[in-house]
Design a protein around this motif. Structure first.
Motif, PDB file in Angstrom:
ATOM      1  N   ILE A  32       0.839  -1.200   0.000  1.00  0.00           N
ATOM      2  CA  ILE A  32       0.000   0.000   0.000  1.00  0.00           C
ATOM      3  C   ILE A  32       0.878   1.256   0.000  1.00  0.00           C
ATOM      4  O   ILE A  32       0.605   2.228  -0.714  1.00  0.00           O
ATOM      5  CB  ILE A  32      -0.971  -0.001   1.198  1.00  0.00           C
ATOM      6  N   GLN A  36       0.893   4.464  -2.595  1.00  0.00           N
ATOM      7  CA  GLN A  36       0.790   5.862  -2.158  1.00  0.00           C
ATOM      8  C   GLN A  36       1.945   6.682  -2.716  1.00  0.00           C
ATOM      9  O   GLN A  36       1.744   7.806  -3.187  1.00  0.00           O
ATOM     10  CB  GLN A  36       0.759   5.937  -0.630  1.00  0.00           C
ATOM     11  N   GLU A  42      -7.013   7.348  -3.630  1.00  0.00           N
ATOM     12  CA  GLU A  42      -7.496   6.738  -2.385  1.00  0.00           C
ATOM     13  C   GLU A  42      -8.467   5.599  -2.700  1.00  0.00           C
ATOM     14  O   GLU A  42      -8.499   4.596  -2.002  1.00  0.00           O
ATOM     15  CB  GLU A  42      -8.158   7.782  -1.488  1.00  0.00           C
ATOM     16  N   ARG A  43      -9.259   5.772  -3.743  1.00  0.00           N
ATOM     17  CA  ARG A  43     -10.205   4.729  -4.155  1.00  0.00           C
ATOM     18  C   ARG A  43      -9.462   3.461  -4.566  1.00  0.00           C
ATOM     19  O   ARG A  43      -9.822   2.354  -4.165  1.00  0.00           O
ATOM     20  CB  ARG A  43     -11.072   5.256  -5.288  1.00  0.00           C
ATOM     21  N   ASP A  44      -8.417   3.607  -5.402  1.00  0.00           N
ATOM     22  CA  ASP A  44      -7.612   2.452  -5.814  1.00  0.00           C
ATOM     23  C   ASP A  44      -6.961   1.796  -4.596  1.00  0.00           C
ATOM     24  O   ASP A  44      -6.961   0.570  -4.468  1.00  0.00           O
ATOM     25  CB  ASP A  44      -6.511   2.871  -6.790  1.00  0.00           C
ATOM     26  N   PHE A  46      -7.881   1.874  -1.450  1.00  0.00           N
ATOM     27  CA  PHE A  46      -8.903   1.197  -0.637  1.00  0.00           C
ATOM     28  C   PHE A  46      -9.195  -0.191  -1.201  1.00  0.00           C
ATOM     29  O   PHE A  46      -9.204  -1.184  -0.473  1.00  0.00           O
ATOM     30  CB  PHE A  46     -10.185   2.044  -0.593  1.00  0.00           C
ATOM     31  N   GLY A  47      -9.438  -0.257  -2.514  1.00  0.00           N
ATOM     32  CA  GLY A  47      -9.768  -1.529  -3.146  1.00  0.00           C
ATOM     33  C   GLY A  47      -8.625  -2.528  -3.097  1.00  0.00           C
ATOM     34  O   GLY A  47      -8.838  -3.715  -2.825  1.00  0.00           O
ATOM     35  N   ARG A  49      -6.181  -2.567  -0.902  1.00  0.00           N
ATOM     36  CA  ARG A  49      -6.012  -2.979   0.501  1.00  0.00           C
ATOM     37  C   ARG A  49      -6.971  -4.120   0.842  1.00  0.00           C
ATOM     38  O   ARG A  49      -6.586  -5.138   1.420  1.00  0.00           O
ATOM     39  CB  ARG A  49      -6.240  -1.792   1.436  1.00  0.00           C
ATOM     40  N   LEU A  50      -8.237  -3.974   0.450  1.00  0.00           N
ATOM     41  CA  LEU A  50      -9.247  -5.001   0.724  1.00  0.00           C
ATOM     42  C   LEU A  50      -8.912  -6.301   0.001  1.00  0.00           C
ATOM     43  O   LEU A  50      -8.965  -7.381   0.597  1.00  0.00           O
ATOM     44  CB  LEU A  50     -10.609  -4.482   0.265  1.00  0.00           C
ATOM     45  N   PHE A 122     -12.847  -5.203  -6.895  1.00  0.00           N
ATOM     46  CA  PHE A 122     -11.902  -4.111  -6.700  1.00  0.00           C
ATOM     47  C   PHE A 122     -10.649  -4.173  -7.566  1.00  0.00           C
ATOM     48  O   PHE A 122      -9.963  -3.172  -7.724  1.00  0.00           O
ATOM     49  CB  PHE A 122     -11.488  -4.008  -5.230  1.00  0.00           C
TER      50      PHE A 122
END
Length: 149
Positions: A32, A36, A42-44, A46-47, A49-50, A122
């Motif tokens: 992650i 960054q 942030e959307r990418d 988030f997905g 990470r999940l 995602f």
């Protein structure tokens, strides 16, 4: 600080971790951080990470059955436009088509299959090897407002 050209070059990574979720979490956070640094949205993030969490937990708990004598290999690369991650466990594998559809009425109360569905939602691309003990996750960077098309 690296120049833009440095961030566009692919950075490869390889981790061999024990079958424990804390080790998986450290790998997830390292990947992650790389996203960054390359300005993924942030959307990418988030997905990804999940999806990484689901894939790592599946490898550790379902693939290796939390057997500390077995390892999970996490290998891949990231550049300014794409992430590719292979997660392979030492388990017997599975066939993704044999996992019940978690959205079917008869499966709504069952937790199995939801992680696979989330990864598919995602990530840009998901593949499994023939044995079913290795998943390949790819995420193409979402174009941000102001990015050249």
């Amino acid at each position: 600080m690296s120049s833009t050209n440095d961030m566009s070059r692919a950075e490869e990574f390889l981790f061999n971790i024990p079958s424990e979720t804390a080790a998986g979490l450290k790998v997830q956070e390292t990947i992650i951080q790389k996203l960054q640094e390359r300005g993924f949205s942030e959307r990418d993030i988030f997905g990804v990470r999940l999806a990484l969490e689901e894939a790592l937990v599946n490898a550790i708990k379902h693939g290796n059955r939390s057997d500390l004598s077995k390892q999970v290999r996490v290998e891949g690369w990231v550049d300014s436009s794409m992430l590719r991650v292979e997660i392979e466990d030492e388990g017997p594998g599975f066939q993704v088509n044999d996992v019940p559809d978690p959205t079917a009425d008869e499966n709504l109360e069952r937790p199995s299959g939801r992680g696979i569905m989330l990864m598919q939602a995602f990530m840009s691309k998901i593949e499994y090897n023939e044995q079913g003990n290795c998943v390949i996750l790819e995420k193409a960077r979402e174009a941000a407002a102001g990015d050249p098309a």
